[in-house]
Design an enzyme around this catalytic site. Structure first.
Site, PDB file in Angstrom:
ATOM      1  N   LYS A 137     -30.688  -9.005  -1.073  1.00 41.49           N
ATOM      2  CA  LYS A 137     -30.616 -10.182   0.014  1.00 41.49           C
ATOM      3  C   LYS A 137     -31.924 -10.353   0.290  1.00 41.49           C
ATOM      4  O   LYS A 137     -32.889  -9.426   0.797  1.00 41.49           O
ATOM      5  CB  LYS A 137     -29.792  -9.726   1.318  1.00 41.49           C
ATOM      6  CG  LYS A 137     -29.009 -11.129   1.624  1.00 41.49           C
ATOM      7  CD  LYS A 137     -27.835 -11.942   0.651  1.00 41.49           C
ATOM      8  CE  LYS A 137     -26.922 -12.826   1.665  1.00 41.49           C
ATOM      9  NZ  LYS A 137     -25.808 -13.226   0.709  1.00 41.49           N
ATOM     10  N   THR A 192     -23.750  -8.413  -1.484  1.00 41.82           N
ATOM     11  CA  THR A 192     -25.425  -9.069  -0.780  1.00 41.82           C
ATOM     12  C   THR A 192     -24.981  -9.294   0.782  1.00 41.82           C
ATOM     13  O   THR A 192     -25.798  -9.245   1.443  1.00 41.82           O
ATOM     14  CB  THR A 192     -26.119  -9.865  -1.532  1.00 41.82           C
ATOM     15  OG1 THR A 192     -25.560 -11.032  -1.458  1.00 41.82           O
ATOM     16  CG2 THR A 192     -26.464  -9.529  -2.892  1.00 41.82           C
ATOM     17  N   ARG A 218     -74.795 -19.743   5.457  1.00 39.90           N
ATOM     18  CA  ARG A 218     -73.625 -20.540   5.068  1.00 39.90           C
ATOM     19  C   ARG A 218     -72.675 -20.166   5.933  1.00 39.90           C
ATOM     20  O   ARG A 218     -72.658 -19.157   6.654  1.00 39.90           O
ATOM     21  CB  ARG A 218     -72.984 -20.495   3.596  1.00 39.90           C
ATOM     22  CG  ARG A 218     -72.520 -19.019   3.376  1.00 39.90           C
ATOM     23  CD  ARG A 218     -71.994 -18.959   1.888  1.00 39.90           C
ATOM     24  NE  ARG A 218     -71.464 -17.683   1.588  1.00 39.90           N
ATOM     25  CZ  ARG A 218     -70.991 -17.216   0.637  1.00 39.90           C
ATOM     26  NH1 ARG A 218     -70.613 -17.952  -0.275  1.00 39.90           N
ATOM     27  NH2 ARG A 218     -70.672 -15.873   0.262  1.00 39.90           N
ATOM     28  N   GLN A 271     -67.047 -10.434  -1.735  1.00 40.29           N
ATOM     29  CA  GLN A 271     -67.110  -9.212  -2.193  1.00 40.29           C
ATOM     30  C   GLN A 271     -67.482  -8.033  -1.428  1.00 40.29           C
ATOM     31  O   GLN A 271     -66.915  -6.602  -1.229  1.00 40.29           O
ATOM     32  CB  GLN A 271     -67.767  -8.995  -3.679  1.00 40.29           C
ATOM     33  CG  GLN A 271     -66.861  -9.935  -4.709  1.00 40.29           C
ATOM     34  CD  GLN A 271     -67.379 -11.298  -4.923  1.00 40.29           C
ATOM     35  OE1 GLN A 271     -67.922 -11.754  -3.807  1.00 40.29           O
ATOM     36  NE2 GLN A 271     -67.083 -12.033  -5.980  1.00 40.29           N
ATOM     37  N   HIS A 289     -63.906 -22.850   1.342  1.00 37.92           N
ATOM     38  CA  HIS A 289     -65.321 -23.194   1.559  1.00 37.92           C
ATOM     39  C   HIS A 289     -65.440 -24.265   2.502  1.00 37.92           C
ATOM     40  O   HIS A 289     -64.531 -25.011   2.544  1.00 37.92           O
ATOM     41  CB  HIS A 289     -65.689 -23.839   0.042  1.00 37.92           C
ATOM     42  CG  HIS A 289     -65.320 -22.947  -1.109  1.00 37.92           C
ATOM     43  ND1 HIS A 289     -66.241 -21.818  -1.300  1.00 37.92           N
ATOM     44  CD2 HIS A 289     -64.624 -23.005  -2.319  1.00 37.92           C
ATOM     45  CE1 HIS A 289     -65.895 -21.139  -2.368  1.00 37.92           C
ATOM     46  NE2 HIS A 289     -64.794 -21.692  -3.108  1.00 37.92           N
TER      47      HIS A 289
END
Ligand SMILES: O=c1[nH]c(=O)c2[nH]c(=O)[nH]c2[nH]1
Length: 307
Positions: free
Chosen positions: A16, A62, A181, A237, A265
């Site tokens: 469920k 269920t 940035r 990264q 971005h």
């Protein structure tokens, strides 16, 4: 978990999804604690006759699974972590039904946080926070356990100390290199605990609740760096790796960390017309976007871990 039927390989499970439950606990002093959970249950069980022979006599309905969520929530007389509730539920299904061989319970906790009014924590007032605490408990009849906690929707932004340079440049590349940035992401994290049997799980009732707070703190501290100076990020990264590594270094009972960190971005705004430049970007005006976005993910595990 595949079995052979009529010359085929066959795998099945049933359960469920999205069972919503809230549980309230009250102390004698009138302080209230509340949780709201969205529970998913998936059972591996011997009920192949329901698929092949129209015989449902081995099926856990269920609807029964759904009811069990409420019954077990009722039984929990003391506040407990979402991890412990997931383990309790899974344990119930593998021990109560001879047909069930493995139970998988997934829960997402809604971030209700105690409200502060006049600088004081409210006795029964809560507001919705942002990121969500998740858990997956997989319990086998043997008592073997896999416990994975996580966080989703952890949105973070830093306005400097981020750059991206030295990447492949070819005839399709337009992105300028930069050492300045914005860096924004919505972290989805999963961390697998080293407890591999029901009997090895820490007994302290709120152990995993504290761990959740501690892991989040380590992830955030690593992402942002110290308050006054921050820390430079040469790429999503690199920052992702630092965050995963800090988590494994800090918590010996975590064996494996998976992080998904989309690069959301904030595009520099430069606008010109024939009369000249209307807006010249000077690290000040950005176009926030959510699509397209970069997608960066990795899993870091200890050598001996199974994840
Ligand atoms: O930190 C980043 N990693 C990338 O892989 C990438 N690619 C890109 O266009 N910008 C960025 N930034």
């Amino acid at each position: 978990m595949a079995e052979r039927v009529e010359g085929f390989n066959f795998e099945q499970r049933h359960g469920k999804e999205r069972v919503r439950v809230a549980r309230l606990w009250k102390t004698k002093e009138g302080k209230h604690y509340v949780v709201e959970w969205r529970v998913g249950i998936s059972l591996f069980s011997d009920c192949v006759n329901s698929y092949l022979r129209d015989d449902n006599s081995d099926i856990v309905a269920t609807d029964t699974m759904k009811n069990t969520v409420y019954a077990k929530a009722k039984e929990c007389s003391e506040i407990l972590s979402v991890e412990n509730f997931a383990i309790e539920l899974a344990k119930h299904f593998i021990s109560f039904y001879r047909q069930v061989t493995t139970a998988i319970v997934n829960i997402v906790e809604k971030p209700w946080e105690r409200i502060i009014v006049d600088g004081q924590p409210h006795m029964h007032g809560f507001k919705l926070g942002s990121e969500r605490h998740t858990v997956e408990a997989i319990v086998k009849k043997s008592g073997a356990l896999q416990l994975t906690s996580g966080v989703e929707g952890l949105s973070v932004l830093k306005t400097t100390k981020s750059g991206f340079e030295g990447f492949i440049r070819d005839k399709y590349t337009a992105l300028p290199e930069t050492r300045e940035r914005m860096l924004a992401t919505e972290v989805t994290g999963l961390w697998r605990y080293s407890y591999e049997s029901l009997s090895s799980v820490p007994q302290k009732p709120l152990y995993f609740m504290e761990r959740y707070g501690d892991v989040k703190r380590v992830l955030l501290e690593t992402f942002f760096g110290p308050p006054n100076v921050g820390v430079y990020s040469p790429s999503v990264q690199s920052t992702l790796y630092q965050m995963a590594r800090a988590t494994l270094n800090r918590f010996p009972d975590i064996d494996s960390v998976q992080l998904k960190m989309p690069n959301i971005h904030f595009l520099p705004v430069n606008i010109s017309n024939t009369g000249g430049q209307i807006v010249k970007f000077n690290d000040d005006v950005y176009l926030p976007t959510d699509e397209p976005h970069g997608s960066i993910q990795a899993t870091l595990s200890r050598f001996w871990s199974k994840m």
